[in-house]
Design a protein around this motif. Structure first.
Motif, PDB file in Angstrom:
ATOM      1  N   GLY A 167      -1.577  -2.944   3.547  1.00  0.00           N
ATOM      2  CA  GLY A 167      -3.009  -2.737   3.376  1.00  0.00           C
ATOM      3  C   GLY A 167      -3.846  -3.213   4.536  1.00  0.00           C
ATOM      4  O   GLY A 167      -5.060  -3.086   4.523  1.00  0.00           O
ATOM      5  N   ASN A 168      -3.211  -3.786   5.555  1.00  0.00           N
ATOM      6  CA  ASN A 168      -3.959  -4.170   6.752  1.00  0.00           C
ATOM      7  C   ASN A 168      -3.710  -3.119   7.822  1.00  0.00           C
ATOM      8  O   ASN A 168      -3.346  -1.996   7.539  1.00  0.00           O
ATOM      9  CB  ASN A 168      -3.527  -5.570   7.209  1.00  0.00           C
ATOM     10  N   GLU A 169      -3.918  -3.460   9.067  1.00  0.00           N
ATOM     11  CA  GLU A 169      -3.781  -2.483  10.130  1.00  0.00           C
ATOM     12  C   GLU A 169      -2.335  -2.285  10.577  1.00  0.00           C
ATOM     13  O   GLU A 169      -2.081  -1.572  11.525  1.00  0.00           O
ATOM     14  CB  GLU A 169      -4.615  -2.903  11.333  1.00  0.00           C
ATOM     15  N   LYS A 170      -1.361  -2.937   9.926  1.00  0.00           N
ATOM     16  CA  LYS A 170      -0.013  -2.967  10.467  1.00  0.00           C
ATOM     17  C   LYS A 170       1.012  -2.327   9.547  1.00  0.00           C
ATOM     18  O   LYS A 170       0.893  -2.365   8.334  1.00  0.00           O
ATOM     19  CB  LYS A 170       0.417  -4.425  10.683  1.00  0.00           C
ATOM     20  N   LEU A 171       2.039  -1.751  10.163  1.00  0.00           N
ATOM     21  CA  LEU A 171       3.283  -1.455   9.469  1.00  0.00           C
ATOM     22  C   LEU A 171       4.245  -2.578   9.809  1.00  0.00           C
ATOM     23  O   LEU A 171       4.435  -2.887  10.989  1.00  0.00           O
ATOM     24  CB  LEU A 171       3.877  -0.124   9.943  1.00  0.00           C
TER      25      LEU A 171
ATOM     26  N   PHE B 238       8.037  -3.697   9.903  1.00  0.00           N
ATOM     27  CA  PHE B 238       9.343  -3.044   9.916  1.00  0.00           C
ATOM     28  C   PHE B 238      10.467  -4.005   9.580  1.00  0.00           C
ATOM     29  O   PHE B 238      10.410  -5.203   9.907  1.00  0.00           O
ATOM     30  CB  PHE B 238       9.621  -2.459  11.305  1.00  0.00           C
ATOM     31  N   GLY B 239      11.523  -3.468   8.963  1.00  0.00           N
ATOM     32  CA  GLY B 239      12.781  -4.165   8.867  1.00  0.00           C
ATOM     33  C   GLY B 239      13.578  -3.960  10.150  1.00  0.00           C
ATOM     34  O   GLY B 239      13.166  -3.200  11.044  1.00  0.00           O
TER      35      GLY B 239
ATOM     36  N   ASN C 135       3.494  -0.984   4.494  1.00  0.00           N
ATOM     37  CA  ASN C 135       2.085  -1.118   4.819  1.00  0.00           C
ATOM     38  C   ASN C 135       1.468  -1.997   3.732  1.00  0.00           C
ATOM     39  O   ASN C 135       1.402  -1.608   2.572  1.00  0.00           O
ATOM     40  CB  ASN C 135       1.438   0.266   4.863  1.00  0.00           C
TER      41      ASN C 135
ATOM     42  N   GLN D 116       7.417   3.442   4.103  1.00  0.00           N
ATOM     43  CA  GLN D 116       7.890   4.620   4.835  1.00  0.00           C
ATOM     44  C   GLN D 116       9.318   4.393   5.304  1.00  0.00           C
ATOM     45  O   GLN D 116       9.649   3.300   5.791  1.00  0.00           O
ATOM     46  CB  GLN D 116       6.953   4.873   6.026  1.00  0.00           C
TER      47      GLN D 116
ATOM     48  N   TYR E  75       0.837  -1.193   0.000  1.00  0.00           N
ATOM     49  CA  TYR E  75       0.000   0.000   0.000  1.00  0.00           C
ATOM     50  C   TYR E  75       0.875   1.247   0.000  1.00  0.00           C
ATOM     51  O   TYR E  75       0.635   2.195  -0.734  1.00  0.00           O
ATOM     52  CB  TYR E  75      -0.916  -0.031   1.220  1.00  0.00           C
ATOM     53  N   ASN E  76       1.872   1.263   0.867  1.00  0.00           N
ATOM     54  CA  ASN E  76       2.888   2.306   0.841  1.00  0.00           C
ATOM     55  C   ASN E  76       4.107   1.834   1.622  1.00  0.00           C
ATOM     56  O   ASN E  76       4.090   0.770   2.242  1.00  0.00           O
ATOM     57  CB  ASN E  76       2.373   3.648   1.383  1.00  0.00           C
TER      58      ASN E  76
ATOM     59  N   LEU F 253       7.576   9.073   2.773  1.00  0.00           N
ATOM     60  CA  LEU F 253       6.509   8.090   2.586  1.00  0.00           C
ATOM     61  C   LEU F 253       6.248   7.986   1.092  1.00  0.00           C
ATOM     62  O   LEU F 253       6.039   9.011   0.428  1.00  0.00           O
ATOM     63  CB  LEU F 253       5.236   8.541   3.313  1.00  0.00           C
TER      64      LEU F 253
ATOM     65  N   LEU G 263      15.372   2.818   9.191  1.00  0.00           N
ATOM     66  CA  LEU G 263      14.387   1.755   9.160  1.00  0.00           C
ATOM     67  C   LEU G 263      13.416   1.966   8.010  1.00  0.00           C
ATOM     68  O   LEU G 263      13.004   3.101   7.746  1.00  0.00           O
ATOM     69  CB  LEU G 263      13.589   1.727  10.467  1.00  0.00           C
TER      70      LEU G 263
ATOM     71  N   GLN H  37       3.767   6.289  -1.704  1.00  0.00           N
ATOM     72  CA  GLN H  37       2.539   5.546  -1.961  1.00  0.00           C
ATOM     73  C   GLN H  37       2.798   4.525  -3.061  1.00  0.00           C
ATOM     74  O   GLN H  37       3.722   4.659  -3.855  1.00  0.00           O
ATOM     75  CB  GLN H  37       1.419   6.502  -2.380  1.00  0.00           C
TER      76      GLN H  37
ATOM     77  N   PHE I  82      12.314   5.746   7.953  1.00  0.00           N
ATOM     78  CA  PHE I  82      12.514   6.458   9.212  1.00  0.00           C
ATOM     79  C   PHE I  82      14.004   6.481   9.547  1.00  0.00           C
ATOM     80  O   PHE I  82      14.761   5.633   9.103  1.00  0.00           O
ATOM     81  CB  PHE I  82      11.815   5.731  10.377  1.00  0.00           C
TER      82      PHE I  82
END
Lengths: 116, 111
Positions: B95-99, B101-102, B93, B34, B31-32, B49, B89, B51, B36
């Motif tokens: 597409g669910n409720e979570k990010l 992370f690596g 995303n 990001q 979905y996208n 970020l 980092l 998309q 950090f």
């Protein structure tokens, strides 16, 4: 200043203590998150709140209890923790939750928790 | 399983050089993404970020690209400075409720 504040910044507690972590966001966002960051591991999502309603509980033990009284405040209540719960606990917020709309996440500075 | 990988875990570069940090993800239905940075003992600062409909994003000396077909994103830092030293980092995303992370790349810029 990220617009997301967390208190306390450091916390040392025994396994029988009860304590709470506080997070406040000044960005007008609708979604808030708790993450756990342990050494050598990726950030782990714990909870997601969208418009004060919990929408995600990532299999977190019941000794961690979140509370979101309004869209700007998020708490994490801790009780009977274990030494392996020692970690950096990060709070974040976004305009919209992941999977919908604009959801760039902004993080607070974290609370460094040590459980003895 | 949706996973994010960052290699190498650590990187040292002389000041002034351009560098590229890598991020790979297992699910192209992203979905996208990001990027950090995290300074020692501190929270995360959002850098860029991207998309899913975008190929790249730029902010100052930073440029992030996204290639969904190959499951890769890169963060390019131009003219590196000692102040760029931090852990970087990436998070996807899906597409669910979570990010997701690596584990990050710890970057050291050598003066």
């Amino acid at each position: 200043e990220t617009g997301v504040t967390q208190t306390p910044r450091h916390l040392v507690m025994g396994m029988t203590n009860k304590k709470s972590l506080k997070c406040e966001q000044h960005l007008g966002h609708n979604a808030m998150y708790w993450y756990k960051q342990s050494a050598k591991k990726p950030l782990e999502l714990m909870f997601v709140y969208n418009f004060k309603e919990q929408t995600e509980n990532n299999s977190v033990p019941s000794r961690f209890s979140p509370e979101c009284p309004n869209s700007s405040h998020l708490f994490l209540h801790l009780h009977t923790l274990q030494p392996e719960d020692s970690a950096l606990y990060l709070c974040a917020s976004s305009q919209d939750p992941p999977g919908a709309g604009y959801n760039e996440q902004f993080f607070g500075p974290g609370t460094r928790l040590t459980v003895l | 399983k949706q996973e994010v990988t960052q290699i190498p875990a650590a990187l040292s570069v002389p000041e002034g050089e351009n560098l590229v940090l890598n991020c790979s993800f297992t699910d192209s239905a992203i979905y996208n993404l990001q990027w950090f940075r995290q300074d020692p003992g501190k929270g995360l600062t959002s850098l860029l970020l991207i998309q899913s409909s975008q190929r790249e994003q730029t902010s100052g000396r930073l440029n992030a690209s996204l290639d969904k077909s190959s499951g890769r994103s890169t963060l390019y830092i131009a003219a590196s400075q000692p102040g760029d030293s931090a852990t970087y980092l990436c998070a996807s995303n899906f597409g669910n409720e979570k990010l997701t992370f690596g584990t990050g790349t710890r970057l050291t810029i050598i003066p």
